[in-house]
Motif scaffolding. Sequence first.
Motif, short mmCIF file in Angstrom:
data_model
loop_
_atom_site.label_atom_id
_atom_site.label_comp_id
_atom_site.label_asym_id
_atom_site.label_seq_id
_atom_site.Cartn_x
_atom_site.Cartn_y
_atom_site.Cartn_z
N GLY A 1 -26.03 13.47 -27.33
CA GLY A 1 -26.63 12.84 -26.38
C GLY A 1 -27.75 13.78 -25.78
N ALA A 2 -28.41 13.17 -24.83
CA ALA A 2 -29.85 13.54 -24.33
C ALA A 2 -29.57 14.90 -23.46
N HIS A 3 -28.31 15.26 -22.87
CA HIS A 3 -28.18 16.55 -22.30
C HIS A 3 -27.83 17.68 -23.09
N ASN A 4 -27.24 17.31 -24.13
CA ASN A 4 -27.05 18.22 -25.52
C ASN A 4 -28.11 18.53 -26.07
N HIS A 5 -29.16 17.59 -26.10
CA HIS A 5 -30.43 17.97 -26.69
C HIS A 5 -31.35 18.92 -25.86
N LEU B 1 -18.27 22.87 -27.87
CA LEU B 1 -17.28 23.61 -27.06
C LEU B 1 -16.11 22.67 -26.42
N PRO B 2 -14.75 23.17 -26.38
CA PRO B 2 -13.75 22.35 -25.91
C PRO B 2 -14.26 21.84 -24.60
N HIS B 3 -13.92 20.33 -24.37
CA HIS B 3 -13.99 19.84 -23.09
C HIS B 3 -15.53 19.64 -22.56
N ARG B 4 -16.19 19.65 -23.63
CA ARG B 4 -17.73 19.54 -23.15
C ARG B 4 -18.42 18.40 -24.31
N SER B 5 -18.13 17.10 -24.03
CA SER B 5 -18.36 15.98 -25.04
C SER B 5 -17.84 16.43 -26.58
N GLN B 6 -16.70 16.80 -26.62
CA GLN B 6 -15.64 17.03 -27.62
C GLN B 6 -14.92 15.94 -28.23
N ILE B 7 -15.47 15.46 -29.33
CA ILE B 7 -14.55 14.56 -29.98
C ILE B 7 -13.30 14.99 -30.34
N LEU C 1 -24.71 8.49 -20.29
CA LEU C 1 -25.87 8.10 -20.87
C LEU C 1 -25.86 8.55 -22.50
N ALA C 2 -24.92 9.37 -22.81
CA ALA C 2 -24.72 9.80 -24.21
C ALA C 2 -24.04 8.67 -25.30
N PHE C 3 -23.28 7.90 -24.50
CA PHE C 3 -22.68 6.98 -25.31
C PHE C 3 -22.78 5.58 -24.73
N ASP C 4 -22.66 4.56 -25.79
CA ASP C 4 -22.57 3.11 -25.52
C ASP C 4 -21.21 2.49 -25.54
N ARG C 5 -20.87 1.32 -24.56
CA ARG C 5 -19.45 0.68 -24.79
C ARG C 5 -18.64 1.51 -24.41
N THR D 1 -16.08 3.88 -27.05
CA THR D 1 -15.80 5.31 -26.87
C THR D 1 -15.02 5.24 -25.72
N VAL D 2 -13.62 5.80 -25.86
CA VAL D 2 -12.91 6.35 -24.64
C VAL D 2 -13.24 7.68 -24.36
N LEU D 3 -13.86 7.78 -23.04
CA LEU D 3 -14.60 9.04 -22.50
C LEU D 3 -13.81 9.52 -21.25
N LEU D 4 -13.39 10.71 -21.26
CA LEU D 4 -13.01 11.35 -20.16
C LEU D 4 -14.20 12.12 -19.38
N ALA D 5 -14.67 11.83 -18.65
CA ALA D 5 -15.77 12.41 -18.07
C ALA D 5 -15.71 12.26 -16.35
#
Length: 466
Positions: A296-300, A330-336, A362-366, A434-438
């Motif tokens: 994702g852009a934030h990690n970039h 890092l754990p808990h930060r866009s961690q797959i 914004l880092a993932f679709d669907r 993507t199932v995302l916890l954010a």
Amino acid sequence: MIPVSGFEGARVGVLGLGRSGLTAARALAAGGATPVLWDDNQGPRSRAEDEGFETADLTRVDVAETLATLIVSPGIPHLYPAPHPAIAAALAVGVPVDNDIGLFFRSLGSGAWDALDTPPKVIAVTGSNGKSTTSALIHHLLKSAGKPAELAGNIGRGVLDLDPPGEGAVIVLELSSYQTDLARALTPDVAVFTNLSPDHLDRHCGLGGYFAAKRRLFAEGGPDRCVIGVDEVEGRFLANQIGAAPGDDRVIRVSSGTKLSGPGWSVFAKKGFLSEWRKGRQVAAIDLRGVPGLPGAHNHQNACAAYAACRALGLGPKLIEAGLASFAGLPHRSQIVAEAGGVRYVNDSKATNVDAALKALLAFDRIRWICGGLMKEGGLAGLAPGLDHVRKAYVIGREAEGFALGLPGVEAEICGTMEAAVTRAVAEAEPGETVLLAPGAASFDQYDNFEQRGNDFTTRVRAALA
């Protein structure tokens, strides 16, 4: 441990006996001071007494008058919304108030570096979002390049618990606004500002006070190099104040999504490619799209800031590129945390505010989005640019209904608990999603901290897929 210098034979108050407070007390004692400890809770006081420390009620003015200074843990308010009674007592009798970060900078070295050919350096990272990832990434890049490095501050160990750095070592510090706001000494060699978004506004009496706390790292510290994210007006203003001319390379401007121009030093990411420019020409480029630990852009943006900080210390682009490729995140930060049936499961529990949650969206679709918790000031309007990435929201937390009402145009199911949300999201997710916890909210309505919330998500996902 780094012994605290300058208080030999003096009584020094320590308020708050969590990790940083007890570490500060031990470091003060190692430097010859007499720590006098206090915590509002009996349990921490008893543990301190078991360790041999003196405790006394620092809220009493007659006790405060015996102190040379008062060291305060970061979670304790020193000005807004109101000073803690012990701090009020210190202010009333003119006792200086400081924190462990101030003690660290005043004690680091203490003359022991005279025999070193290459004195150690300190990189300090602050900002609203991305501090932890940027700090950990800088540390990883240094270690992968063979440099001795330690990581501390708001991440990992307390600063005074570090081993005294040796020849050519680098200390990387993550610093929160609570830490930069109070420290009486701030002297990093390289200072990094990631970005700014509204947070902790009650503690700093508004956004201006919050930015001012971050700005102290640069204004008070006088770093040799400043790496500054310029995607918000506050970052652009800060870079402008520090730079003496358009080409002043003491400032390295950083952006995600915007090509930076001008004769100065800049590092930016656009469409997944990191570019470094100096004096109007490109000097390096790295493809970030395949780096699994930095989606994702934030990690970039985090990658750009870490790259710039390491370049400021003289690391070559190829060494940095190799380190980026091996960064696990890092754990808990866009961690797959799992992949099954063509569905990714991502734990971004650290997205505790709207801006961080937006960056995750914004880092993932669907996205099947698990969100909600203890809502912060400012509402949810800032999430709007990312809501078209959401297939469905599964809302948790005490304020789930109110949170769902703030998501116009999004199908939202009130789940209440993590267990219910994960169960529904796993059942409904389709390949390519993507199932995302954010959460976009704090965790304290249901959990002790964001780590516990993220661990709950991870445990329940893995159980559901077993």
